[in-house]
Design a protein around this motif. Structure first.
Motif: not given
Length: 847
Positions: A221-228, A235-236, A259-260, A521-526
């Protein structure tokens, strides 16, 4: 056990009816839930979580996963950019030279040579590891849902994925590298904390932590989030993606670690990319592989606004259109996938390579011909040539100018079709978002149609490929087309074209993948623009609702085509008409607490179950069976001690809570207190079992006996726990057993570390050398079983069963009636939508 330490006195001491507690065997301690104060604890598990060292190591691991994922993204981006620049540099020089000499066919052959070579290498890598094909998101979603996909998180898969997506992107296919980054991060998360690899068997370290599926799933799960986070600089958004799309089982403590990990991946990639491209190490200017730049109106245009309240109506219409286009894309791609499964995959593997080369060939010809023939020469604006200051901060004016193509166009003009087609996809997205120069509506419409068809055809071929960037580019062209129409034909001068391109990209991507929270959130952060939050969220919701009316998201469709038993978030309301007894598997294979090796081998070799209930049977003539048979005697004694321990526990609770236990258990304890010589009296356990229910009922204790019941129905096994196939095989491989002439206490004992030493690749029963085993030896499985698995009653509603199964991350759920009989087992197969629908139809037919 002997003398005063027998099972009867054990119950009495537990109920404070005897003297001091005497020393108990390890089996008794396991039954009573007590632990031994030894360095190596017997199964079910060793409690590392209580130590600070375990928690510190876990934080270090998630940091290492984030950094490693960021470095993987850096490697892919660097070489994909290098090969793409080399290809376009050679071909563009050839086009400029041949446009005057009339040898454009040579330029086409050069482009074709580059693309076919790169795609051929990508296809060969997929032949080495077929799981590396596609984006990998459906497979990772299945893994986090609790389904083990073979080879999905192996080192060889990571290598084939990384190099394959590098060649796929450089080969000009309409694919992205952002989706495979999620898969790559998941593989890093699964493998790094293990400190060993199946592909590199000689590299092993004595690392005792994280030897369980639960820990491995958390790291994935952490690795998948890090990939995104590495792909989009979000990161969020990566954390929410792992929660929304990936993980089925989530705990609050995992959120902060994920998140870290995402932050570590983002800033690692940002640090190295900024240093390599700009030479300013530590400036952090490029947060992700895909950067949208900063959206800002030109200072000279006073009427321009990023968006207004009136634009929300257009955004809703674009969301509906994006949902319809996404549903069409998914429908066409599903038909293509089914066609490949019937006509391509059964054939030799070379056919898959040929299909990939065919797609590459057609794509190359379309790109080249469209760029040379279908483009229009459009006037450059001064802003387009130089770029505003905020845009320079993000992508620099050099990136803007270098991505503008002037094929066959005079000075101060550019070829709009070539600018979109003859560039890396990320540069084309930036042009649609930020280029103030106009694009012809006809060019945008042709580009959208061609890109839509080719991207749909490409996704699913045997190369590593992502879908995020193609969907964003296709949607951005659609949004820019809408902005041009509103500006030129309706006269809405306040419209900012970049905003409509962004909303179009969000609408189409949302219609394809059906993500909401995380994608917002991805689009807002991008974009680094919080004011876009409301229009993006509205657009994604409308696109999802519209698309869901026709079909599922693209990832769910491919999961369904693979036949994976994926569990949704919840069941439908009508499923509550079913009970656990309606969906359970009643035909079970049991293991006794003390079982001969020949029986275990036979069970393991003739079944494919991953877990077995540990049971004892109720017999009317147990005393006769116990005479002269140590195996049966041990099993009967274990059953008595377990039942009497439960009786004492109920009596203790009743005394402390001022309540009454069940009459059978209360009477049994009361009778035992007054008993002076238990050995001469009738077996109290048998008396308890036979007092009201003779013979044992089928499912419910209040059912009357039937003349038609079989022997199996009359004598239901009494459940004591659950043991995994991997544990049984490990016990056989390590020779954990005792002879019939010995006590079970003489059996060797394995610690948790020894039992988990072969994780995650446990030995297979078919590889076991039977000549090394004495089939008459007995294995005591009680120290290694799970003595208290989650259980449900046969009357439990399916929705309750589903929630328990999914939230607790279960693989097997025993169904136990009121007197402790196991009457069935529920697995994830019994909770799939198709299975529940079939059982619901049967339920209606029986009414």
């Amino acid at each position: 056990m002997a003398g005063c330490r027998g099972s009867l006195c054990c119950c009495c001491r537990w109920c404070c009816c005897c003297g001091e507690r005497e020393t108990r065997t390890p089996e008794e301690l396991t039954i009573l839930g007590e632990t031994q104060e030894e360095e190596d604890e017997i199964l079910p598990r060793k409690d590392y979580e209580k130590g600070r060292r375990y928690e510190a190591v876990k934080w270090m691991m998630v940091f290492a996963i984030g950094v490693s994922t960021g470095l993987v993204g850096l490697f892919v981006d660097f070489f994909a950019r290098l090969f793409t620049q080399l290809k376009f540099g050679v071909v563009q020089a050839s086009v400029e030279e041949c446009s005057q000499k009339g040898c454009l066919a040579l330029s086409l052959l050069e482009l074709m040579g580059f693309n076919l070579t790169f795609v051929f290498f990508a296809s060969l890598l997929v032949l080495i590891e077929p799981v590396a094909a596609g984006s990998g998101i459906p497979e990772i979603k299945c893994y986090l849902n609790g389904v083990k996909v073979p080879g999905i998180v192996r080192l060889r898969t990571l290598l084939c994925k990384v190099f394959g997506v590098l060649f796929s992107v450089a080969g000009g296919l309409f694919v992205g590298k952002e989706g495979p980054m999620i898969h790559s991060g998941s593989v890093v998360g699964a493998g790094l904390p293990q400190f060993q690899s199946i592909s590199l068997r000689k590299i092993q370290f004595n690392f005792p932590y994280f030897r369980s599926d639960r820990d491995k799933r958390d790291f994935v799960s952490a690795g998948a989030a890090a990939g995104v986070a590495a792909a989009f600089g979000a990161p969020i958004g990566g954390t929410l993606f792992s929660l929304e799309e990936g993980s089925s089982f989530w705990n609050q403590g995992l959120t902060w670690k994920v998140l870290f990990c995402s932050m570590s991946a983002t800033f690692t990639l940002n640090f190295f990319r900024s240093g390599i491209q700009f030479g300013s190490w530590g400036s952090f200017q490029l947060p992700g592989l895909l950067n949208f730049g900063e959206f800002k109106c030109s200072d000279s245009d006073k009427k321009c606004h990023l968006w207004t309240a009136m634009d929300l109506g257009f955004f809703v219409v674009m969301g509906v259109t994006g949902g319809l286009l996404g549903a069409t894309f998914n429908c066409l791609n599903k038909r293509l996938a089914k066609y490949r499964m019937r006509n391509v995959h059964p054939k030799p593997k070379l056919v898959r390579v040929l299909e990939s080369l065919l797609v590459s060939l057609v794509t190359t010809v379309v790109v080249f011909v469209a760029s040379m023939v279908l483009g229009e020469c459009r006037q450059m604006s001064s802003a387009g040539q130089v770029g505003n200051d905020s845009f320079q901060l993000q992508v620099t004016s050099e990136d803007v100018n270098s991505s503008i193509k002037t094929f066959f166009c005079p000075n101060e003009t550019y070829n709009d079709m070539a600018t979109l087609f003859f560039n890396p996809q990320e540069s084309a997205i930036l042009q649609l978002f930020h280029q103030d120069g106009t694009f012809s509506p006809i060019t945008l419409a042709l580009f959208f149609v061609l890109y839509f068809v080719l991207a749909c055809w490409t996704y699913g071929i045997s190369v590593p490929s992502g879908l995020f960037v193609p969907s964003l580019l296709c949607g951005a062209a659609f949004g820019r087309l809408v902005a041009n129409v509103l500006k030129s034909y309706i006269g809405l001068g306040h419209i900012y074209s970049g905003t409509f391109a962004l909303i179009g990209a969000a609408a189409f991507l949302g219609g394809v993948v059906r993500m909401t929270i995380s994608l917002t959130v991805i689009l807002i952060e991008s974009t680094n623009e919080i004011t876009y939050g409301l229009p993006i969220m509205i657009t994604l919701m409308v696109a999802k609702w519209t698309g869901d009316f026709f079909n599922k998201g693209i990832y769910d469709i491919h999961v369904g085509l693979r036949g994976v038993p994926l569990l949704e978030w919840e069941t439908e309301v009508e499923m509550d008409k079913l009970r656990a007894s309606d969906i359970m598997e009643p035909n079970l294979t049991y293991v006794y607490p003390h079982t001969r090796i020949q029986s275990l081998v036979s069970i393991l070799r003739t079944t494919v179950h991953h877990a077995f209930p540990v049971v004892t049977e109720n017999r009317g003539n147990e005393k006769e069976f116990m005479k002269g048979n140590q195996l049966i005697s041990n099993n009967i004694k274990f059953k008595k001690s377990s039942i009497l321990t439960r009786a004492g526990e109920q009596r203790r609770r009743s005394q402390s809570m001022k309540s009454y236990p069940s009459s059978e258990l209360r009477n049994m304890c009361d009778e035992h207190v007054t008993a002076e010589d238990p050995g001469e009296k009738e077996d109290l356990l048998q008396q308890m079992l036979e007092r009201r229910y003779t013979p044992y009922p089928n499912l419910y204790p209040d059912q009357s006996p039937s003349e038609d019941w079989t022997m199996e129905e009359r004598f239901r096994p009494l459940t004591h726990g659950l043991i995994l196939r991997s544990q049984l095989v490990t016990l056989l491989v390590r020779g954990v057993c005792y002879s019939e002439s010995q006590s079970s206490a003489s059996q060797p004992r394995l610690s948790y570390a020894e039992m988990a030493e072969d994780y995650p690749r446990y030995p297979d029963i078919h590889d076991l050398d039977l000549t090394l085993l004495n089939p008459r030896m007995i294995v005591d499985v009680t120290p290694y079983m799970n003595p208290a698995p989650f259980t449900v009653s046969p009357n439990t509603h399916v929705s309750q069963v589903f929630n328990l199964f999914r939230t607790m991350g279960l693989r097997h759920l025993p169904v136990v009636n009121a007197v402790g009989e196991i009457v069935g087992v529920i697995t994830r197969h019994n909770l799939t939508y198709e299975f529940l629908q079939a059982r619901l139809r049967q339920h209606y037919q029986t009414l």
